[in-house]
Enzyme design. Structure first.
Site, PDB file in Angstrom:
ATOM      1  N   SER A 136       0.842  -1.204   0.000  1.00 44.57           N
ATOM      2  CA  SER A 136       0.000   0.000   0.000  1.00 44.57           C
ATOM      3  C   SER A 136       0.875   1.251   0.000  1.00 44.57           C
ATOM      4  CB  SER A 136      -0.906   0.005   1.237  1.00 44.57           C
ATOM      5  OG  SER A 136      -1.681  -1.165   1.284  1.00 44.57           O
ATOM      6  N   ARG A 157     -30.819  23.433  26.215  1.00 48.92           N
ATOM      7  CA  ARG A 157     -30.350  23.557  24.824  1.00 48.92           C
ATOM      8  C   ARG A 157     -30.276  25.021  24.428  1.00 48.92           C
ATOM      9  NH1 ARG A 157     -35.342  22.986  20.821  1.00 48.92           N
ATOM     10  NH2 ARG A 157     -37.024  23.154  22.313  1.00 48.92           N
ATOM     11  N   GLY A 191      -6.591   5.643   9.821  1.00 50.74           N
ATOM     12  CA  GLY A 191      -6.478   4.197   9.701  1.00 50.74           C
ATOM     13  C   GLY A 191      -7.835   3.538   9.884  1.00 50.74           C
ATOM     14  N   GLU A 209     -23.596  13.667   9.783  1.00 49.57           N
ATOM     15  CA  GLU A 209     -23.007  13.807  11.116  1.00 49.57           C
ATOM     16  C   GLU A 209     -21.582  13.283  11.212  1.00 49.57           C
ATOM     17  OE1 GLU A 209     -26.075  12.652  10.458  1.00 49.57           O
ATOM     18  OE2 GLU A 209     -27.309  14.281  11.262  1.00 49.57           O
ATOM     19  N   GLY A 244     -10.087   1.709  -2.280  1.00 50.75           N
ATOM     20  CA  GLY A 244     -11.050   0.920  -1.502  1.00 50.75           C
ATOM     21  C   GLY A 244     -11.725   1.793  -0.464  1.00 50.75           C
ATOM     22  N   LYS A 249      -0.644  -1.517  -6.933  1.00 50.31           N
ATOM     23  CA  LYS A 249      -0.237  -1.891  -5.574  1.00 50.31           C
ATOM     24  C   LYS A 249       1.102  -2.621  -5.681  1.00 50.31           C
ATOM     25  CE  LYS A 249      -2.872  -3.099  -1.467  1.00 50.31           C
ATOM     26  NZ  LYS A 249      -4.243  -3.047  -0.946  1.00 50.31           N
TER      27      LYS A 249
HETATM   28  C1  LIG Z   1     -13.336   1.642   8.434  1.00 52.50           C
HETATM   29  C2  LIG Z   1     -12.379   0.549   8.090  1.00 52.50           C
HETATM   30  N1  LIG Z   1     -12.829  -0.605   7.573  1.00 52.50           N
HETATM   31  C3  LIG Z   1     -11.977  -1.610   7.292  1.00 52.50           C
HETATM   32  C4  LIG Z   1     -10.629  -1.468   7.537  1.00 52.50           C
HETATM   33  C5  LIG Z   1      -9.671  -2.622   7.271  1.00 52.50           C
HETATM   34  N2  LIG Z   1      -8.806  -2.298   6.088  1.00 52.50           N
HETATM   35  C6  LIG Z   1      -7.590  -1.758   6.232  1.00 52.50           C
HETATM   36  S1  LIG Z   1      -6.866  -1.426   4.763  1.00 52.50           S
HETATM   37  C7  LIG Z   1      -8.188  -2.032   3.898  1.00 52.50           C
HETATM   38  C8  LIG Z   1      -8.184  -2.005   2.409  1.00 52.50           C
HETATM   39  C9  LIG Z   1      -7.984  -0.631   1.908  1.00 52.50           C
HETATM   40  O1  LIG Z   1      -7.946  -0.583   0.534  1.00 52.50           O
HETATM   41  P1  LIG Z   1      -7.552   0.729  -0.203  1.00 52.50           P
HETATM   42  O2  LIG Z   1      -8.279   1.874   0.381  1.00 52.50           O
HETATM   43  O3  LIG Z   1      -7.716   0.494  -1.645  1.00 52.50           O
HETATM   44  O4  LIG Z   1      -6.027   0.934   0.224  1.00 52.50           O
HETATM   45  P2  LIG Z   1      -4.724   0.306  -0.454  1.00 52.50           P
HETATM   46  O5  LIG Z   1      -4.092  -0.525   0.607  1.00 52.50           O
HETATM   47  O6  LIG Z   1      -5.127  -0.478  -1.628  1.00 52.50           O
HETATM   48  O7  LIG Z   1      -3.908   1.476  -0.809  1.00 52.50           O
HETATM   49  C10 LIG Z   1      -9.164  -2.479   4.770  1.00 52.50           C
HETATM   50  C11 LIG Z   1     -10.442  -3.107   4.371  1.00 52.50           C
HETATM   51  C12 LIG Z   1     -10.203  -0.251   8.095  1.00 52.50           C
HETATM   52  N3  LIG Z   1      -8.927  -0.032   8.395  1.00 52.50           N
HETATM   53  N4  LIG Z   1     -11.078   0.740   8.329  1.00 52.50           N
HETATM   54 MG   LIG Z   2      -6.441   0.166  -3.122  1.00 54.82          MG
END
Ligand SMILES: Cc1ncc(C[n+]2csc(CCOP(=O)(O)OP(=O)(O)O)c2C)c(N)n1
Ligand SMILES: [Mg+2]
Length: 611
Positions: A34, A312, A117, A360, A149, A239
């Site tokens: 990543s 409030r 994160g 929110e 993602g 990647k």
């Molecule tokens: C809210 C949340 N859901 C799930 C995760 C677990 N997680 C960490 S990295 C990842 C994949 C991320 O993919 P992407 O945004 O494409 O990052 P890349 O590593 O491909 O750069 C996941 C599902 C997390 N950290 N935060």
């Molecule tokens: Mg990705």
């Protein structure tokens, strides 16, 4: 942009890749691939484009960088090490208990403003920072690096929406579109036109680029701030880029290389790697510092005992009053400002108010962003809707963010609007946030005094306000120290101590009067500070009433006032009887509901007698 030689930037990118691989291999965990996909973007941003004082990461006019895809932390650490901020050898302490180079970035590090994160939160914080720059007439830009993602998160689009609405041309989102998520390919893979259309629809200018072509990255970055829109750069990447056996391969997410694999990868990268040390970094403009000085005090209050004011409303009056002398105060709301009374501040200081509309998670992120820039952000909405942003609030706790939340319309006492509008879990959530302060005033004076303290203290604070009007019971000069409680009724021979807060305090006072007429004395305590709890006062009173306490709260029985008192005082042998809301609420008159759920004066009288 300084005309950094493209070859140097390519070399630095590879150096960042090497550091990311070496440090994760040393740690035995982490996300090297990543990091590799975003290395060219990071090198171009940090070594020639972004304007910042690398020796003073907190300088107020430095460009900001948020690594929203926080799992690429090793890349961020490598970039700062290569600026010379700390020794490159420190990178080998990644993820160790003794090191601040944590698995995902946290503000333990001077160059990290907020913890990231938990994906999907960085862009909202960036919106807050970009708005703060505008307010303070500073010309720093805010860069947010997101994963492809990650942008499936709705909160990203809440932020994108508002950035477009407010034409934040000092905000830049860079999507590292490497086609892969964690367990599989993203929904759209390399069909990145989809992302371009989405950002465009939210009012952004979009550039689609080859995220490994440094010349192209540098060129689109030249366009930052050239028009009146935020800029989204969709960077098509791979990647694991730069390493033959990692690049574009499934199954490598979150996996460090073993020693042999690392050696093989480094052998590929090393020939063209170059150190960033000494590379020219553009200096930020020296502009006047923002006025973020805390005032010595606030203007006085002018309530009369018995005035009927909802807490409030007192919140809104307080914000407008203290905002007058406290330039740090900014406010934001999620389209409920006429209900939370934040509109009192908005009308007086429109430039310091951000309407965040009905989103929110973004509301909390924007407030957190303002907080990182020395502001004291007060975000308000119905308390129950803050629970939608539970994760943003949790992460604000980790970031030790300066975040002030005011949640109105708590409990069944809101009445007719019915159960979906009633906050009955909010105290449980807010108490559980690390380092949080939870305040629950019962009248206008205590509300205003608590708002003053929220402004003066650092950290995550939650103020719980009520919908119904209630009488002012305190004089204007009464003090309400956080962590204290007020003993309102107490006589020798009292049978039991009743601890209440908010609307139930007034029920407890009524119950005390009714019982007194029958010759039964009870002690009544206003627990306006739920966390930290006014333990000393409650314990002292309870010990005088045979260690017997009744708690009464307009909240579910789980995790609220009763649990706070029981949890803190059971070691002292105090017996706590909880009166709280149980079961699914319904619409009705506030009086009908507090009676039905057994938290009114009659219920208190009955409970006292039963004991
Ligand atoms: C809210 C949340 N859901 C799930 C995760 C677990 N997680 C960490 S990295 C990842 C994949 C991320 O993919 P992407 O945004 O494409 O990052 P890349 O590593 O491909 O750069 C996941 C599902 C997390 N950290 N935060
Ligand atoms: Mg990705």
């Amino acid at each position: 942009m300084i005309e950094t030689d493209i070859e140097l930037l390519k070399g630095i990118a590879n150096q960042l890749r090497i550091h990311s691989i070496t440090s994760t291999t040393a740690a035995g965990s982490g996300h090297p691939t990543s990091c590799c996909s975003a290395a060219d973007v990071a090198a171009t941003l940090f070594f020639g484009h972004m304007r910042y004082d690398a020796k003073n990461p907190h300088y107020y006019n430095n460009d900001r960088f948020i690594l929203s895809k926080g799992h690429a932390a090793p890349l961020l650490y490598a970039a700062w090490a290569e600026t010379g901020l700390f020794p490159v050898s420190d990178l080998l302490t990644l993820r160790k208990f003794s090191s601040d180079l944590e698995g995902h970035p946290t503000p333990r590090l001077p160059f990290v403003d907020v913890a990231t994160g938990s994906l999907g939160q960085g862009l909202s914080v960036g919106v807050g920072m970009a708005l703060a720059a505008r307010l303070d007439k500073l010309d720093y830009n805010t860069y947010v690096l997101l994963g492809d993602g990650e942008i499936a998160e709705g909160s990203v689009w809440e932020a994108a929406n508002i950035a477009g609405i407010y034409k934040l041309n000092n905000l830049i989102a860079i999507v590292d579109a490497n086609r892969l998520g964690q367990s599989q390919a993203t929904a759209f893979g390399h069909d990145i036109g989809v992302y371009a259309k989405r950002f465009e629809a939210f009012g952004w200018r979009v550039e689609v680029i080859d995220g490994h072509d440094i010349e192209e990255i540098a060129e689109v970055l030249q366009g930052v701030g050239l028009d009146d829109k935020p800029l989204a750069i969709i960077a098509k990447t791979y990647k694991g880029a730069g390493v033959s056996f990692l690049q574009d391969q499934d199954g490598w997410h979150g996996k460090p290389l073993n020693k042999e694999e690392a050696a093989k990868a480094i052998a590929e990268l090393q020939p063209s790697a170059k150190s960033g040390i000494g590379a020219p970094i553009p200096a930020p403009n020296q502009l006047p510092a923002p006025n973020n000085a805390a005032p010595a005090g606030y203007p006085p209050l002018a309530y009369k005992l018995g005035d009927k004011v909802a807490t409030r409303e007192a919140y809104g009056i307080a914000l407008a009053r203290i905002g007058e002398v406290d330039p740090r105060i900014v406010a934001m709301d999620g389209d409920t400002k006429n209900s939370t009374y934040a509109d009192k501040f908005f009308k007086k200081f429109p430039d310091r108010f951000t309407e965040c509309y009905i989103a929110e998670q973004n509301l909390v992120g924007v407030a957190t962003g303002f907080g990182t820039r020395g502001k004291v952000p007060f975000a308000s909405t119905f308390a129950t809707f803050f629970t939608r942003a539970a994760d943003q609030i949790r992460v604000a706790g980790i970031s030790q963010a300066n975040l002030k939340l005011a949640g109105s319309h708590v409990g069944v006492s809101i009445g007719e609007d019915g159960p979906t509008q009633m906050a009955l879990e909010d105290m449980a959530l807010m108490r559980a946030i690390v380092g949080s302060v939870v305040l629950y005033p019962s009248d206008a004076v205590s509300t205003e005094k608590l708002v003053e303290q929220m402004a003066q203290a650092k950290g995550v604070h939650f103020l719980r306000t009520s919908r119904p009007k209630s009488p002012v019971i305190y004089g204007n000069d009464e003090q309400f120290p956080v962590g204290g409680a007020k003993v309102l009724r107490q006589n020798a021979g009292d049978k039991v101590t009743v601890v209440a807060a908010g609307v139930t305090l007034h029920e407890a006072l009524k119950a005390a009067d009714a019982l007194k007429a029958e010759g039964i004395g009870i002690t009544v305590i206003d627990a306006y500070s739920i966390k930290p709890l006014g333990k000393k006062e409650i314990l002292a009173a309870a010990q005088k009433t045979g260690n017997t306490v009744i708690t009464v709260e307009d909240h579910y029985a789980e995790g609220g006032l009763g649990d706070a008192v029981a949890g803190e005082l059971s070691v002292n042998g105090i017996k706590v009887h909880k009166l709280a809301v149980n079961g699914v609420p319904r619409s009705g008159k506030p009086e009908e509901l507090v009676a039905h759920f057994g938290i009114d004066a009659a219920a208190i009288v009955k409970k006292v007698k039963s004991l």
